[in-house]
Design an enzyme around this catalytic site. Sequence first.
Site, PDB file in Angstrom:
ATOM      1  N   SER A 188     -73.224  59.502  66.291  1.00 44.28           N
ATOM      2  CA  SER A 188     -73.175  61.220  66.208  1.00 44.28           C
ATOM      3  C   SER A 188     -71.932  61.834  66.375  1.00 44.28           C
ATOM      4  O   SER A 188     -71.637  62.728  65.916  1.00 44.28           O
ATOM      5  CB  SER A 188     -74.465  62.041  67.232  1.00 44.28           C
ATOM      6  OG  SER A 188     -74.133  61.543  68.361  1.00 44.28           O
ATOM      7  N   ASP A 431     -75.514  70.426  75.738  1.00 43.58           N
ATOM      8  CA  ASP A 431     -74.696  69.636  74.967  1.00 43.58           C
ATOM      9  C   ASP A 431     -73.321  69.311  75.679  1.00 43.58           C
ATOM     10  O   ASP A 431     -72.581  70.207  75.315  1.00 43.58           O
ATOM     11  CB  ASP A 431     -75.080  69.651  73.662  1.00 43.58           C
ATOM     12  CG  ASP A 431     -74.167  68.653  72.659  1.00 43.58           C
ATOM     13  OD1 ASP A 431     -73.575  67.631  73.300  1.00 43.58           O
ATOM     14  OD2 ASP A 431     -74.287  68.668  71.476  1.00 43.58           O
ATOM     15  N   HIS A 434     -71.337  66.246  72.335  1.00 41.15           N
ATOM     16  CA  HIS A 434     -70.782  66.523  71.052  1.00 41.15           C
ATOM     17  C   HIS A 434     -69.560  67.698  71.332  1.00 41.15           C
ATOM     18  O   HIS A 434     -69.629  68.256  72.369  1.00 41.15           O
ATOM     19  CB  HIS A 434     -71.402  67.076  70.183  1.00 41.15           C
ATOM     20  CG  HIS A 434     -72.671  65.766  70.088  1.00 41.15           C
ATOM     21  ND1 HIS A 434     -73.913  65.786  70.701  1.00 41.15           N
ATOM     22  CD2 HIS A 434     -72.543  64.655  69.045  1.00 41.15           C
ATOM     23  CE1 HIS A 434     -74.575  64.531  70.160  1.00 41.15           C
ATOM     24  NE2 HIS A 434     -73.847  64.138  69.334  1.00 41.15           N
TER      25      HIS A 434
END
Length: 455
Positions: A188, A431, A434
């Site tokens: 990802s 998060d 990312h």
Amino acid sequence: MVKDTRLDRKPWSVFKQSHFLVRFSVSVLVVCLGFHIIYSTITNDDIYSIGFLSTSITKTPSVEKSVSPPPAAPSVLKTVDDTLSPALAPSEDSAKLQTSKNQNQIPAKEKCDLSIGEWIPDPSGPMYNTESCANFLPDDQNCIKNGRPDSGFLYWRWKPRECELPRFNAVKFLDSMRNKHWAIVGDSISRNHAQSLLCILSKVEAAHEAYHDEGFRTQRWHFPSYNFSLTVIWSPFLVKASEDANVFRLDIDKLDNKWADQYTSLDYVIISCGRWFLRDSTYYENNTSLGCHNCPGKNLTEYGLENGYRKALRTVFDFVQTSNHSAVILYRTTTPVHFENGYGNAGGTYNRTAPCKEGEIHLNDEEVIFRNVELEAFKDSENIGYSGERITMKLLNVSKLSLLRPDGHPGPYWHFHPLATDKNATDPNPDYLHWCLPGPIDNWNDLIMEMVLND
């Protein structure tokens, strides 16, 4: 008696001779002084324009007249001083007139380590915004739309220590990549990077989606005016993997066909892996079990995260080395997850709002393993991937510059306005892996352009 006049003439004769010698000496001094003044004002360019000494001096890049250049001066071209002996190097005149045996060599561009540097303020800000990139910006990376209150994280750029890093030029990139096909292969984070590149390129031309798989994990976009394609390929291990009850079987001697089968159609490939190797896994080679990682109660030998990762990378690098296809490969190094006081689901936080300085923050133990294995594997393979004189495998080392940007993650703002109903709410799983878009990950593209087009 006649007087002898020879005695009267002798002193005058001596005086005349002396006077002549004095005049001659003064004339010589005047002439020499004149030549010295004229010559001292002639530059190397003047010498070449009049042809003076043209057979014995090779024109070289200009050397700044500075006794001690700044410690961080750009190291791009070899200057005259690089070819002088130690005894001559300090002299500017000798630098201008040196006639060493290397005088006919073209100064070579020295390598600059793009991975060593610091984040510096950049008032120009990001190259796109959430509106211009609405078609490619996923909701969970759209930090501004999701209500992140600060915007300072958008106004920094990466500055390598020993050279300047130009900003990514989307027009130049697309024009140089006409009829080419790029792929970004990995997990990802790779998809996060592909979205960043798409956002920048789409400021020049809107990309059309040409393909996606059922889960939209593998996608391809096309820029019709340039016949340029960009594909993101989901392959978090790079090697063959299958899952059973949340445990992965990794055949670390076999490639994942999702990217290997497309390899010969690709001109440029950015490959990476790492973090998925933290998952519970069993390792196989020649269909024989080697052991496992994190599999208590399975009656299997602990093979070790480091050993499994090293074998997988060796399989990937061997494939590139033995392939007859001359794609340019950029191997991207591991990126950090930023938490303090443990991971997010264990109460960890990381509320930084500005870049860190070197030494203020460090990779965690697993990230050190990944980074060391990657550097070791690449060093072992640094002579692979040559097609003629073109280097076709390069290390995209983003670990350090990413480590210094804990402020660039969505954190709780991977949700839409997480504090709208409760300002004291906390996200149990923020998060910090990312990257916000726009955000620090956009600077990876500056490195790519430098490595591919300007190196």
